[in-house]
Design an enzyme around this catalytic site. Structure first.
Site, short mmCIF file in Angstrom:
data_model
loop_
_atom_site.label_atom_id
_atom_site.label_comp_id
_atom_site.label_asym_id
_atom_site.label_seq_id
_atom_site.Cartn_x
_atom_site.Cartn_y
_atom_site.Cartn_z
CD GLU A 123 43.03 34.20 41.79
OE1 GLU A 123 42.87 35.23 41.30
OE2 GLU A 123 43.42 33.94 43.04
CD GLU A 128 45.14 32.36 48.65
OE1 GLU A 128 45.45 33.63 48.54
OE2 GLU A 128 44.15 32.05 48.44
#
Length: 233
Positions: A123, A128
């Protein structure tokens, strides 16, 4: 000399037909994940190269289930994922670039990320925002072995450019370089990421890791000039 090929062009948010060439709605696994928003196609809009994901407060939705836990759904929001899978080849890699207008309000959780198709990890959270006034750049080698860099996110009401360069190092690991507004922010290593297919996801999640309660008014997350290039030797 590397051969450069465009995987997703900057025109993919121009029209429905452009969108349908490169993208699907929701998460690759469905409408729910790890927060208080359920994804809905109705919350995804695009035109003239601009993608807008909107989260709106709702009631009466059945709970989501994630990791064996029930999560109350307080919003409908938007997510899209690329039809293409991304796996770093020998001597190659990718550039993921775009301009983002993302909220940092408590309870809002926009993201631009890569995650495993087959078994997690890999990932890479290319950008974010978890309701803290900061932007996060993360690479997960396992749930406990990860690299992260949190920096203050200036003027969230304006667009900022994000670029993530993912490159083969040794046919086992990959390097991940994160840029914001043209400056290199962090360099991380994806251990064992080489050759593992990843999904590309853009989504507006709510609450969860960004805190609660989230806002009662609509939340917008916008992306423009998104482009993905691949490099092959």
């Amino acid at each position: 000399m590397h051969l450069v090929r465009t995987i997703i062009p900057k025109t993919s948010f121009n029209s429905q037909s452009d969108f349908d060439t490169d993208w699907n709605y929701n998460y690759p696994w469905g409408t729910d994940h790890n927060g208080g928003a359920r994804m809905s196609k109705d919350q995804v809009k695009f035109s003239d190269g601009l993608l807008t994901l909107t989260a709106k407060k709702v009631t009466g939705q059945p709970d989501a289930v994630h990791g064996g836990q029930k999560i109350k759904i307080n919003y409908l929001a938007g997510a899209i994922h690329a039809k293409e899978h991304f796996n770093v080849s020998r001597g190659g890699g990718y550039d993921f670039t775009g301009e983002f207008k993302a909220t940092t309000t408590k309870g809002t959780w926009p993201a631009f990320w890569l995650t495993a198709v087959d078994s997690w990890p890999p990932e890479i959270d290319m950008a974010e925002w978890k309701g803290s006034g900061k932007i996060s750049f993360n690479t997960f080698n396992t749930s406990s072995i990860l690299s992260w860099k949190d920096v203050t996110y200036p003027t969230p009401d304006q667009f900022h450019s994000i670029k993530c360069e993912v490159r083969d190092i040794n046919q086992k690991d990959v390097s991940v370089k994160f840029y914001m507004d043209g400056s290199l922010i962090a360099t991380q290593i994806g251990g064992g990421f080489f050759g593992k297919p990843m999904y590309l996801i853009i989504n507006l999640q709510m609450e969860g890791s960004s805190g609660s309660p989230g806002p009662s008014s609509d939340t917008l997350y916008q992306v423009r000039n998104l482009e993905v290039l691949t490099y092959n030797p």
